[in-house]
Design an enzyme around this catalytic site. Structure first.
Site, PDB file in Angstrom:
ATOM      1  N   HIS A 255      23.866  -4.805  -3.450  1.00 51.35           N
ATOM      2  CA  HIS A 255      22.513  -5.129  -3.013  1.00 51.35           C
ATOM      3  C   HIS A 255      22.441  -5.751  -1.626  1.00 51.35           C
ATOM      4  CE1 HIS A 255      23.659  -9.207  -3.829  1.00 51.35           C
ATOM      5  NE2 HIS A 255      24.029  -8.857  -5.054  1.00 51.35           N
ATOM      6  N   CYS A 300     -18.554  -2.385  -8.084  1.00 49.56           N
ATOM      7  CA  CYS A 300     -19.670  -3.010  -8.784  1.00 49.56           C
ATOM      8  C   CYS A 300     -19.235  -4.276  -9.514  1.00 49.56           C
ATOM      9  CB  CYS A 300     -20.262  -2.022  -9.782  1.00 49.56           C
ATOM     10  SG  CYS A 300     -21.635  -2.704 -10.700  1.00 49.56           S
TER      11      CYS A 300
HETATM   12 ZN   LIG Z   1      25.474  -9.939  -5.983  1.00 44.76          ZN
HETATM   13 ZN   LIG Z   2     -23.184  -0.828 -10.737  1.00 42.73          ZN
END
Ligand SMILES: [Zn+2]
Ligand SMILES: [Zn+2]
Ligand SMILES: [Zn+2]
Ligand SMILES: [Zn+2]
Ligand SMILES: [Zn+2]
Ligand SMILES: [Zn+2]
Ligand SMILES: [Zn+2]
Length: 538
Positions: A255, A300
């Protein structure tokens, strides 16, 4: 070279308009910007231990300690488990403390006489201090520490401990620290439960991996059976011979340049419900009647729940179904206070920030998937090209380019969670002044942007169906791929360096160390040679 996109006109129109130019100096000015400086690093090596060679590798270490300290295998094993299989630590302690304290601390007892002859004939009877039964001497066992109990009690105790997963089983005498001889344990347990005795034997073998700070199982799923040994820094990325790439420190997928902690948090955030709390707060409200969460649909402010109840989105209060642009019939809304609004806006901002990083992260994750497939098909493209009637026979640059593409795509992908945390408040609140943060974020995003542009460009070239090209077109493609490979590699190196030196180093956060960048990707391990680690058998 006057017109860069000449050869690829039909398939790609936008290339000519880009800022990156290879004209005249063939990108050398770009290289001047990317000054290469050696990155200081701990020398780290890694190797694979296959399931078959695990026993031999363990034996070799045991043999070492046995011959140095003149002890038997059981004692050496107990000692090594205590020192987490670090032979150097055993030696250091031995030099510093001497033999006796070394053994005592680890619970290893060296005894010259274990036989029970001193107790008299084989018909003699003793009283076991656990069950208080009188048993024949033959049905009792004395450990190296000198404590004697009946075999039934020992066996009972061992079975419980093994079922608990213990690898070092201590003497039953409450004041005794000694570790029981594993040969005796196996013998006694196998009389009652042979399967459990086998499990214990496996425990001892696995201890070499599981109690060892330098060795870890490959986390591939399904498990490939291999263990990986790393000497040096634990923050290191490896590729097992099964092909699985992982971070040796946290055993999660490779990573970097994200730190282990950032990556763990990010995975949690993207995966579980808690990561979506902000989204729920911003986009849903509970229905005043049935209490189910209702998602707002469109602009709305009059929302209708599935239970048919209408309610006002602004205050959450029940109301009728009639409304105009600005009012809802029979509903006056006063509870939408300023404070509530501020709070809501903060949550909304936080969510938008997260979504910004998450969307880009996902975009690169998707590209990576596609490019992985592309990489798998590239060998076929190369074979087709090699069989063409052409003077060009070397296509290794396509493979190199494709590998570099995958490598740098990964880097890009992980820079987004990194940036999310480095420039956010979750982990590094107040670690930088706002001005400092702005400058650093700007520089970082600049670098990220440049890397991104060149990665996309490399991706575009790698995707070309070059087996349809004539020689001239192939040579042009090769030129672009080789060049971009180099450029992208340098940008990745610069990116890591910037992250390490300018973003993470000033935080003084040792937990945020990242695995070093290597252009080849995680350290690819080789099949262990069959002769290695066998010296212990001789
Ligand atoms: Zn790691
Ligand atoms: Zn409405
Ligand atoms: Zn007993
Ligand atoms: Zn004892
Ligand atoms: Zn593996
Ligand atoms: Zn409802
Ligand atoms: Zn209202």
């Amino acid at each position: 070279m006057d017109d860069d996109d000449y050869y690829f006109d039909e398939s790609d129109g936008e290339y000519g308009g880009s800022s990156y130019s290879l004209e005249e100096d063939h990108g050398d000015d770009l290289n001047d910007l990317l000054v290469e400086e050696p990155i200081e690093k701990i020398w780290t090596t890694a190797s694979v231990i296959s399931a078959e060679s695990l026993l031999a590798a363990q034996k070799e270490v045991l043999q070492n300690v046995m011959s140095l300290l003149l002890i038997n295998e059981q004692q050496a094993r107990s000692l090594l488990i205590y020192y987490r299989w670090n032979v150097q630590k055993v030696y250091d302690s031995f030099e510093r403390k001497g033999k006796e304290p070394l053994f005592q601390e680890a619970g290893v007892v060296i005894s010259d006489d274990r036989d029970l002859d001193i107790l008299g004939s084989s018909t003699a009877v003793i009283t076991c201090n656990v069950c208080f039964e009188d048993v024949a001497v033959l049905d009792a066992t004395k450990m190296d520490c000198g404590h004697l109990f009946c075999n039934d009690c020992w066996t009972q105790n061992f079975i419980i401990r093994i079922k608990d997963g213990e690898r070092t089983i201590r003497c039953m005498d409450t004041k005794c620290n000694a570790i029981c001889d594993d040969v005796i344990i196996r013998n006694l347990v196998s009389r009652k439960d042979p399967c459990l005795a086998e499990r214990f034997e496996r425990f001892l073998l696995e201890s070499y991996v599981e109690d060892n700070d330098n060795i870890k199982w490959c986390p591939s799923n399904p498990h490939c059976g291999n263990a990986i040994r790393v000497d040096g820094s634990n923050v290191f990325e490896v590729e097992c011979i099964c092909g699985f790439q992982f971070c040796f420190n946290c055993s999660l997928e490779a990573h970097s340049p994200c730190s282990c902690q950032m990556w763990k948090l990010w995975v949690q955030k993207c995966g579980d419900e808690s990561g979506n709390t902000d989204w729920i707060i911003v986009n849903t409200k509970p229905c005043p009647k049935c209490k189910k969460l209702v998602e707002k649909n469109g602009g709305c402010n009059l929302v209708r729940c599935r239970c048919d109840q209408h309610f006002c989105w602004l205050c959450g209060g029940a109301c009728g179904a009639e409304h105009t642009w600005s009012t809802i019939a029979g509903h006056t809304c006063n509870s939408f206070t300023q404070e509530k609004e501020m709070n809501f806006l903060a949550v909304k901002q936080r969510l938008q920030r997260y979504m910004h990083y998450f969307n880009r992260y996902m975009t690169h994750a998707d590209s990576l998937k596609k490019e992985n497939t592309l990489n798998e098909n590239i060998q076929r493209k190369i074979s087709e090209s090699e069989n063409k009637n052409s003077v060009i026979k070397d296509y290794s640059w396509v493979l190199d380019g494709s590998r570099q593409l995958l490598r740098s795509r990964r880097v890009l992908k992980y820079t987004y969670p990194l940036a999310f945390y480095v420039f956010g408040d979750e982990l590094f609140k107040d670690k930088m002044t706002p001005e400092e943060k702005e400058i650093k974020q700007h520089l970082f995003e600049d670098l990220q942007q440049q890397l991104e542009t060149n990665v996309e460009r490399l991706s575009m070239y790698i995707e070309k169906d070059f087996y349809d090209f004539n020689d001239e077109q192939v040579m042009e493609l090769k030129y672009q791929v080789v060049n971009l490979n180099r450029v992208v590699n340098k940008f990745c190196g610069q990116m890591y360096k910037y992250i390490e030196d300018d973003l993470l180093e000033p935080m003084k956060h040792a937990v945020h160390r990242i695995a070093p960048y290597s252009s080849g990707g995680p350290n690819m391990l080789l099949q262990p040679s069959s002769s290695s680690g066998n010296s212990g058998d001789s």
